[in-house]
Design a protein around this motif. Structure first.
Motif, PDB file in Angstrom:
ATOM      1  N   PRO A  79       0.878  -1.117  -0.028  1.00 24.87           N
ATOM      2  CA  PRO A  79       0.000   0.077  -0.165  1.00 24.87           C
ATOM      3  C   PRO A  79       0.834   1.189  -0.027  1.00 24.87           C
ATOM      4  O   PRO A  79       2.094   1.256   0.625  1.00 24.87           O
ATOM      5  CB  PRO A  79      -0.951  -0.231   1.342  1.00 24.87           C
ATOM      6  CG  PRO A  79      -0.176  -1.111   1.971  1.00 24.87           C
ATOM      7  CD  PRO A  79       0.911  -1.925   1.323  1.00 24.87           C
ATOM      8  N   ILE A  80       0.293   2.246  -0.633  1.00 25.17           N
ATOM      9  CA  ILE A  80       1.054   3.531  -0.564  1.00 25.17           C
ATOM     10  C   ILE A  80       0.375   4.705   0.429  1.00 25.17           C
ATOM     11  O   ILE A  80      -0.767   4.788   0.288  1.00 25.17           O
ATOM     12  CB  ILE A  80       1.052   4.213  -2.065  1.00 25.17           C
ATOM     13  CG1 ILE A  80       1.948   5.339  -2.254  1.00 25.17           C
ATOM     14  CG2 ILE A  80      -0.287   4.397  -2.557  1.00 25.17           C
ATOM     15  CD1 ILE A  80       2.355   5.823  -3.600  1.00 25.17           C
ATOM     16  N   PRO A 117       4.168  11.837 -12.987  1.00 24.67           N
ATOM     17  CA  PRO A 117       2.643  11.341 -12.795  1.00 24.67           C
ATOM     18  C   PRO A 117       2.439   9.953 -13.299  1.00 24.67           C
ATOM     19  O   PRO A 117       1.549   9.327 -12.435  1.00 24.67           O
ATOM     20  CB  PRO A 117       2.014  12.647 -13.760  1.00 24.67           C
ATOM     21  CG  PRO A 117       2.936  13.723 -13.811  1.00 24.67           C
ATOM     22  CD  PRO A 117       4.294  13.199 -13.928  1.00 24.67           C
ATOM     23  N   VAL A 118       2.926   9.581 -14.522  1.00 26.03           N
ATOM     24  CA  VAL A 118       2.734   8.534 -14.732  1.00 26.03           C
ATOM     25  C   VAL A 118       3.303   7.324 -13.845  1.00 26.03           C
ATOM     26  O   VAL A 118       2.550   6.358 -13.667  1.00 26.03           O
ATOM     27  CB  VAL A 118       3.097   8.225 -16.442  1.00 26.03           C
ATOM     28  CG1 VAL A 118       3.147   6.750 -16.724  1.00 26.03           C
ATOM     29  CG2 VAL A 118       2.686   9.058 -17.293  1.00 26.03           C
ATOM     30  N   GLN A 119       4.313   7.497 -13.344  1.00 32.05           N
ATOM     31  CA  GLN A 119       4.869   6.519 -12.478  1.00 32.05           C
ATOM     32  C   GLN A 119       4.037   6.586 -11.231  1.00 32.05           C
ATOM     33  O   GLN A 119       3.730   5.320 -10.674  1.00 32.05           O
ATOM     34  CB  GLN A 119       6.403   6.861 -12.232  1.00 32.05           C
ATOM     35  CG  GLN A 119       7.323   6.395 -13.262  1.00 32.05           C
ATOM     36  CD  GLN A 119       8.739   6.918 -12.899  1.00 32.05           C
ATOM     37  OE1 GLN A 119       8.784   7.644 -12.036  1.00 32.05           O
ATOM     38  NE2 GLN A 119       9.455   6.373 -13.828  1.00 32.05           N
ATOM     39  N   ILE A 120       3.753   7.523 -10.846  1.00 35.45           N
ATOM     40  CA  ILE A 120       2.882   7.599  -9.548  1.00 35.45           C
ATOM     41  C   ILE A 120       1.608   7.031  -9.630  1.00 35.45           C
ATOM     42  O   ILE A 120       0.902   6.180  -8.683  1.00 35.45           O
ATOM     43  CB  ILE A 120       2.623   9.139  -9.004  1.00 35.45           C
ATOM     44  CG1 ILE A 120       3.956   9.702  -8.469  1.00 35.45           C
ATOM     45  CG2 ILE A 120       1.709   9.100  -7.875  1.00 35.45           C
ATOM     46  CD1 ILE A 120       4.164  11.145  -8.275  1.00 35.45           C
ATOM     47  N   LEU A 121       1.087   7.387 -10.879  1.00 40.69           N
ATOM     48  CA  LEU A 121      -0.485   6.643 -11.388  1.00 40.69           C
ATOM     49  C   LEU A 121      -0.378   5.082 -11.139  1.00 40.69           C
ATOM     50  O   LEU A 121      -1.123   4.272 -10.963  1.00 40.69           O
ATOM     51  CB  LEU A 121      -1.028   7.140 -12.381  1.00 40.69           C
ATOM     52  CG  LEU A 121      -1.642   8.518 -12.345  1.00 40.69           C
ATOM     53  CD1 LEU A 121      -1.860   9.161 -13.660  1.00 40.69           C
ATOM     54  CD2 LEU A 121      -2.662   8.666 -11.397  1.00 40.69           C
ATOM     55  N   GLN A 122       0.837   4.617 -12.132  1.00 44.03           N
ATOM     56  CA  GLN A 122       1.288   3.269 -11.956  1.00 44.03           C
ATOM     57  C   GLN A 122       1.198   2.599 -10.492  1.00 44.03           C
ATOM     58  O   GLN A 122       0.682   1.486 -10.295  1.00 44.03           O
ATOM     59  CB  GLN A 122       2.494   2.840 -12.698  1.00 44.03           C
ATOM     60  CG  GLN A 122       2.339   3.090 -14.120  1.00 44.03           C
ATOM     61  CD  GLN A 122       3.613   2.959 -14.811  1.00 44.03           C
ATOM     62  OE1 GLN A 122       4.727   3.378 -14.515  1.00 44.03           O
ATOM     63  NE2 GLN A 122       3.970   2.013 -15.704  1.00 44.03           N
ATOM     64  N   ILE A 123       1.851   3.316  -9.661  1.00 44.11           N
ATOM     65  CA  ILE A 123       1.916   2.594  -8.366  1.00 44.11           C
ATOM     66  C   ILE A 123       0.756   2.692  -7.375  1.00 44.11           C
ATOM     67  O   ILE A 123       0.283   1.678  -6.807  1.00 44.11           O
ATOM     68  CB  ILE A 123       3.183   3.591  -7.564  1.00 44.11           C
ATOM     69  CG1 ILE A 123       4.699   3.113  -8.127  1.00 44.11           C
ATOM     70  CG2 ILE A 123       3.138   3.144  -5.982  1.00 44.11           C
ATOM     71  CD1 ILE A 123       5.598   3.925  -7.599  1.00 44.11           C
ATOM     72  N   VAL A 124      -0.224   3.920  -7.719  1.00 45.97           N
ATOM     73  CA  VAL A 124      -1.414   4.084  -6.951  1.00 45.97           C
ATOM     74  C   VAL A 124      -2.236   2.953  -7.422  1.00 45.97           C
ATOM     75  O   VAL A 124      -2.988   2.114  -6.820  1.00 45.97           O
ATOM     76  CB  VAL A 124      -1.907   5.198  -7.076  1.00 45.97           C
ATOM     77  CG1 VAL A 124      -3.244   5.341  -6.688  1.00 45.97           C
ATOM     78  CG2 VAL A 124      -1.033   6.184  -6.228  1.00 45.97           C
TER      79      VAL A 124
END
Length: 124
Positions: A79-80, A117-124
């Motif tokens: 979880p983030i 933003p793309v990486q953060i969205l991938q992680i979320v």
């Protein structure tokens, strides 16, 4: 010895640019590690930027499935927290502040404005 071979320029340039600080325990860590200590490091000590780097990582030797399991577990299954998410966003801001006037990669509108933003969205 290996670290110098990867960092030093030879002839027309380097074969591949490798930042040896981007590994568990940074520049003080071993260049090559077994998966168990790496897994432990990500469980206990990894910072948010390391999770972003792990997202883009690829194995260069050893069993592919073992690395993919480790990567998927630490990047996607954990979880983030709100704190971690805020830190990831703050990393982008700090990179922009450190950019020179001709740094197309880190200035506003550069590749980092897409990458983060793309990486953060991938992680979320």
């Amino acid at each position: 010895l290996f670290g110098h071979a990867m960092e030093d320029r030879m002839g027309r340039g380097s074969i591949a640019r490798v930042d040896l600080r981007l590994r568990p325990y940074g520049s003080g860590g071993e260049i090559v590690r077994r998966l168990t200590p790496v897994d432990r490091y990500y469980d206990l000590y990894a910072e948010p930027w390391e999770r972003l780097a792990l997202l883009r990582s690829r194995r260069i030797a050893g069993p592919r499935l073992d690395w993919e399991k480790l990567r998927i577990h630490h990047v996607f299954e954990r979880p983030i927290s709100d704190h971690t998410l805020a830190e990831m966003i703050a990393i982008r801001s700090r990179l922009g502040e450190a950019a020179d006037g001709d740094d197309l990669k880190r200035l506003p509108g550069g590749i980092r404005d897409i990458e983060f933003p793309v990486q953060i969205l991938q992680i979320v």
